[in-house]
Design a protein around this motif. Structure first.
Motif, PDB file in Angstrom:
ATOM      1  N   LEU A  79       0.868  -1.172   0.000  1.00 17.67           N
ATOM      2  CA  LEU A  79       0.000   0.000   0.000  1.00 17.67           C
ATOM      3  C   LEU A  79       0.902   1.219   0.000  1.00 17.67           C
ATOM      4  N   LYS A  80       0.575   2.217  -0.815  1.00 16.91           N
ATOM      5  CA  LYS A  80       1.527   3.316  -0.972  1.00 16.91           C
ATOM      6  C   LYS A  80       1.020   4.675  -0.504  1.00 16.91           C
ATOM      7  N   LEU A  81      -0.279   4.916  -0.596  1.00 19.08           N
ATOM      8  CA  LEU A  81      -0.788   6.211  -0.140  1.00 19.08           C
ATOM      9  C   LEU A  81      -2.291   6.172   0.112  1.00 19.08           C
ATOM     10  N   THR A  82      -2.760   7.218   0.786  1.00 18.87           N
ATOM     11  CA  THR A  82      -4.199   7.437   0.907  1.00 18.87           C
ATOM     12  C   THR A  82      -4.522   8.754   0.213  1.00 18.87           C
ATOM     13  N   GLY A  92       1.747   1.650   8.229  1.00 17.38           N
ATOM     14  CA  GLY A  92       2.070   0.574   9.171  1.00 17.38           C
ATOM     15  C   GLY A  92       2.703  -0.625   8.477  1.00 17.38           C
ATOM     16  N   GLY A  93       2.484  -0.748   7.177  1.00 19.17           N
ATOM     17  CA  GLY A  93       3.096  -1.834   6.414  1.00 19.17           C
ATOM     18  C   GLY A  93       2.459  -3.179   6.746  1.00 19.17           C
ATOM     19  N   GLY A  94       3.076  -4.248   6.277  1.00 17.79           N
ATOM     20  CA  GLY A  94       2.594  -5.588   6.579  1.00 17.79           C
ATOM     21  C   GLY A  94       1.592  -6.125   5.570  1.00 17.79           C
ATOM     22  N   TYR A  95       1.180  -5.316   4.618  1.00 19.32           N
ATOM     23  CA  TYR A  95       0.252  -5.816   3.598  1.00 19.32           C
ATOM     24  C   TYR A  95       0.919  -5.787   2.228  1.00 19.32           C
ATOM     25  N   ASP A  96       1.430  -6.942   1.792  1.00 16.92           N
ATOM     26  CA  ASP A  96       2.076  -6.989   0.480  1.00 16.92           C
ATOM     27  C   ASP A  96       1.079  -7.451  -0.573  1.00 16.92           C
TER      28      ASP A  96
END
Ligand code: ASP
Ligand code: MG
Length: 370
Positions: free
Chosen positions: A291-294, A366-370
């Motif tokens: 995920l890169k942005l909102t 937060g990361g963790g979602y590839d």
């Protein structure tokens, strides 16, 4: 000889000093390094906002006069004269009253036309070989005159006939963003932020890279007006960039990256950033999954908050998102996980957009979602 398209946003054009600063940067960063340039110029800072007031409530003409007369005051008498002629034409159109959409578009277009005259003269003054081209002659568009869509095939013919030939003889072509003409020759505009769309279209049709320059260092992970700890997104691929623009990232025109997807553009790159060489690079190959942005867009009562990025676990992200929203008492109205698009969208009441975006941003960074 390599060519690049460089779009200069109005946020960089607030005063004569800023026009000079931009011209010198273009010379140093591109011309001295051996590039030929197609410069796509926006109206000076604040001018389009004033012109929108002119067409909507009949006020704001003085602001436009003041801005451009001040900027032109130290330029040659030829340039002052050319600016004065355009301002007189603008006044005449604005006096018509009861304006239809075509007259409104014609009025809005003066912002960019005058800016092109000024930047062209300054590029010439600092010693570059420059030709001004009117976008009305090379960019064709159709549909709503205030939110027109570029007609790629007729524009391609005109651009590829004119631009390479001119650049064979000079260093710089300067052309307006945001404005175009339709098949009847009437003036139309491309919608707010339309200079980005002009620039990526010209770059795609010429098969060269584009720089979209403004006062922001790149596409950010969230709206800095909503979130304190945003960071720059280093790389997006075409599909991710398309979603970023559609969903309102950096207030880019929603169609900014459409030409990259729809034209045979030779795999060009688009650099989005400021004058300080900090960019988000939009690349033709697929980026690593994350995920890169909102981003968010609001209408009267509701807002769409988007989480953007290629990611293999979108359903897990969606589940996490709705759990967090519920925990924070945000009554989301809808959730949308479109197949084959790198986006997850949630609709929330407009009054809760800041809180919802903050929650979405936490999940993204937060990361963790590839
Ligand atoms: N001047 C127009 C606007 O402010 C177009 C642009 O800057 O891209 O919307
Ligand atoms: Mg502008």
């Amino acid at each position: 000889m390599k060519t690049v398209v460089v779009k200069i946003g109005g946020s960089l054009l607030g005063s004569i000093e800023e026009y000079f600063n931009v011209a010198k940067r273009l010379e140093k960063e591109f011309i001295r390094k051996g590039f030929k340039l197609v410069v796509v110029v926006s109206a000076a800072k604040g001018v389009t906002d004033s012109l929108v007031k002119v067409v909507e409530v009949g006020k704001g003409l003085e602001e436009v006069h003041e801005k451009y007369l001040e900027i032109a005051s130290n330029l040659s008498s030829t340039i002052k004269y050319r600016v004065a002629v355009k301002l007189a034409e603008l006044d005449e159109k604005a006096r018509l009253g009861n304006l239809n959409s075509y007259v409104k578009a014609r009025i809005l277009a003066y912002g960019e036309e005058i800016s092109r005259i000024i930047l062209g003269s300054i590029l010439d003054y600092i010693g570059l070989r420059v030709v001004e081209v009117s976008a009305l002659d090379i960019v064709k568009a159709r549909g709503n005159p205030l939110n027109a869509r570029i007609d790629y095939s007729s524009t391609s013919r005109l651009v590829n006939t004119a631009i390479p030939k001119i650049l064979g003889e000079v260093d710089v072509v300067v052309v307006e963003g945001f404005i175009a003409s339709n098949s009847d020759g009437q003036v139309v505009v491309l919608g707010r932020g339309g200079s980005d769309y002009t620039a990526t279209t010209l770059a795609s049709l010429l098969g060269v890279d584009a720089y979209l320059l403004s006062n922001v260092p790149g596409i950010l992970s969230g709206n800095p007006e909503h979130i304190g700890s945003v960071r720059k997104v280093p790389v997006l691929d075409y599909d991710e960039a398309v979603e970023a623009a559609i969903h309102g990232a950096k207030k880019l025109h929603p169609r900014t990256f459409e030409p990259l997807k729809h034209l045979d553009n030779h795999g060009i790159r688009v650099y989005v950033g400021g004058l300080n060489n900090s960019y988000t690079t939009v690349v033709p190959w697929t980026t690593s999954p994350s995920l890169k942005l909102t981003a968010s867009r609001s209408n009267r009562n509701s807002s769409i908050v988007a989480l953007i990025g290629k990611c293999n676990n979108r359903l897990r992200v969606a589940k996490k998102l709705v759990e967090e929203l519920a925990e924070n008492n945000i009554e989301y109205i809808g959730l949308h996980v479109p197949p084959n698009r790198p986006v997850i969208r949630v609709v929330v009441p407009r009054r809760q957009v800041v809180e919802a975006t903050r929650i979405a941003h936490e999940i993204v960074v937060g990361g963790g979602y590839d």
